[in-house]
Design a protein around this motif. Structure first.
Motif, PDB file in Angstrom:
ATOM      1  N   ALA A 138     -46.610  78.276   2.908  1.00 25.32           N
ATOM      2  CA  ALA A 138     -45.173  78.548   2.846  1.00 25.32           C
ATOM      3  C   ALA A 138     -44.975  80.008   2.452  1.00 25.32           C
ATOM      4  CB  ALA A 138     -44.503  77.623   1.845  1.00 25.32           C
ATOM      5  N   GLY A 139     -44.019  80.648   3.107  1.00 29.59           N
ATOM      6  CA  GLY A 139     -43.739  82.058   2.842  1.00 29.59           C
ATOM      7  C   GLY A 139     -44.470  83.004   3.776  1.00 29.59           C
ATOM      8  N   ALA A 140     -45.515  82.516   4.468  1.00 29.31           N
ATOM      9  CA  ALA A 140     -46.267  83.373   5.390  1.00 29.31           C
ATOM     10  C   ALA A 140     -45.393  83.763   6.575  1.00 29.31           C
ATOM     11  CB  ALA A 140     -47.522  82.656   5.877  1.00 29.31           C
ATOM     12  N   LEU A 141     -45.644  84.932   7.114  1.00 26.41           N
ATOM     13  CA  LEU A 141     -44.920  85.413   8.281  1.00 26.41           C
ATOM     14  C   LEU A 141     -45.755  85.183   9.527  1.00 26.41           C
ATOM     15  CD1 LEU A 141     -43.515  88.761   6.853  1.00 26.41           C
ATOM     16  CD2 LEU A 141     -42.358  86.558   7.029  1.00 26.41           C
ATOM     17  N   ARG A 155     -40.612  83.010   9.377  1.00 27.76           N
ATOM     18  CA  ARG A 155     -41.146  82.785   8.029  1.00 27.76           C
ATOM     19  C   ARG A 155     -41.329  81.286   7.843  1.00 27.76           C
ATOM     20  NH1 ARG A 155     -39.371  80.869   3.529  1.00 27.76           N
ATOM     21  NH2 ARG A 155     -37.236  80.705   4.286  1.00 27.76           N
ATOM     22  N   ALA A 177     -41.051  78.100   6.066  1.00 27.81           N
ATOM     23  CA  ALA A 177     -40.171  77.657   4.984  1.00 27.81           C
ATOM     24  C   ALA A 177     -40.792  76.526   4.170  1.00 27.81           C
ATOM     25  CB  ALA A 177     -38.830  77.209   5.559  1.00 27.81           C
ATOM     26  N   TRP A 178     -41.528  75.635   4.828  1.00 30.62           N
ATOM     27  CA  TRP A 178     -42.147  74.506   4.138  1.00 30.62           C
ATOM     28  C   TRP A 178     -43.397  74.064   4.889  1.00 30.62           C
ATOM     29  CZ3 TRP A 178     -42.715  70.230   7.133  1.00 30.62           C
ATOM     30  CH2 TRP A 178     -41.852  70.094   8.230  1.00 30.62           C
ATOM     31  N   CYS A 237     -40.437  76.508  10.210  1.00 26.34           N
ATOM     32  CA  CYS A 237     -40.242  77.949  10.040  1.00 26.34           C
ATOM     33  C   CYS A 237     -38.876  78.378  10.544  1.00 26.34           C
ATOM     34  CB  CYS A 237     -41.359  78.745  10.708  1.00 26.34           C
ATOM     35  SG  CYS A 237     -41.478  78.552  12.472  1.00 26.34           S
ATOM     36  N   GLU A 238     -38.404  79.475   9.990  1.00 18.57           N
ATOM     37  CA  GLU A 238     -37.111  80.051  10.325  1.00 18.57           C
ATOM     38  C   GLU A 238     -37.334  81.344  11.095  1.00 18.57           C
ATOM     39  OE1 GLU A 238     -33.150  81.663   7.986  1.00 18.57           O
ATOM     40  OE2 GLU A 238     -35.004  81.383   6.870  1.00 18.57           O
TER      41      GLU A 238
END
Length: 105
Positions: free
Chosen positions: A49-52, A66, A68-69, A77-78
């Motif tokens: 989570a948080g990885a691009l 990104r 998200a979960w 991802c968003e």
């Protein structure tokens, strides 16, 4: 503990370094559902989570996203920039057994 080899056969000498870098690797994903804002997918490996990510989607659209979960190998991802209606339609049309859908332009 591994022992140091007696002979160093490297072509170039190794220089000590301790800094951050960026590794990019291609991972195939299975897209489970999508919207203009993001998607849910399954990967063959765990992602954080948080990885691009840089995603290449059916139809050729590319998006930075990104994570998200994460739940095991499934993640959501968003997109940094939402898909337009044509890009979303291309993604859905790439799924042979997709349920009927309506995308408003």
């Amino acid at each position: 503990m591994a022992s140091k080899p007696l002979i160093d056969n490297r072509r170039e000498p190794r220089i000590p370094a301790e800094c951050r870098g960026l590794a990019r690797l291609a991972v195939s994903i299975e897209i489970l559902d999508a919207s203009a804002a993001g998607l849910r997918a399954r990967a063959g490996m765990s992602l954080a989570a948080g990885a691009l990510l840089k995603l290449t989607l059916p139809g050729g659209a590319e998006r930075h996203a990104r994570i998200a979960w994460v739940d095991d190998h499934v993640f959501g991802c968003e997109f940094m920039k939402p898909l337009n209606s044509k890009e979303l339609r291309d993604l859905v049309d790439a799924t042979a057994n997709a349920a009927p859908y309506a995308i408003c332009a």
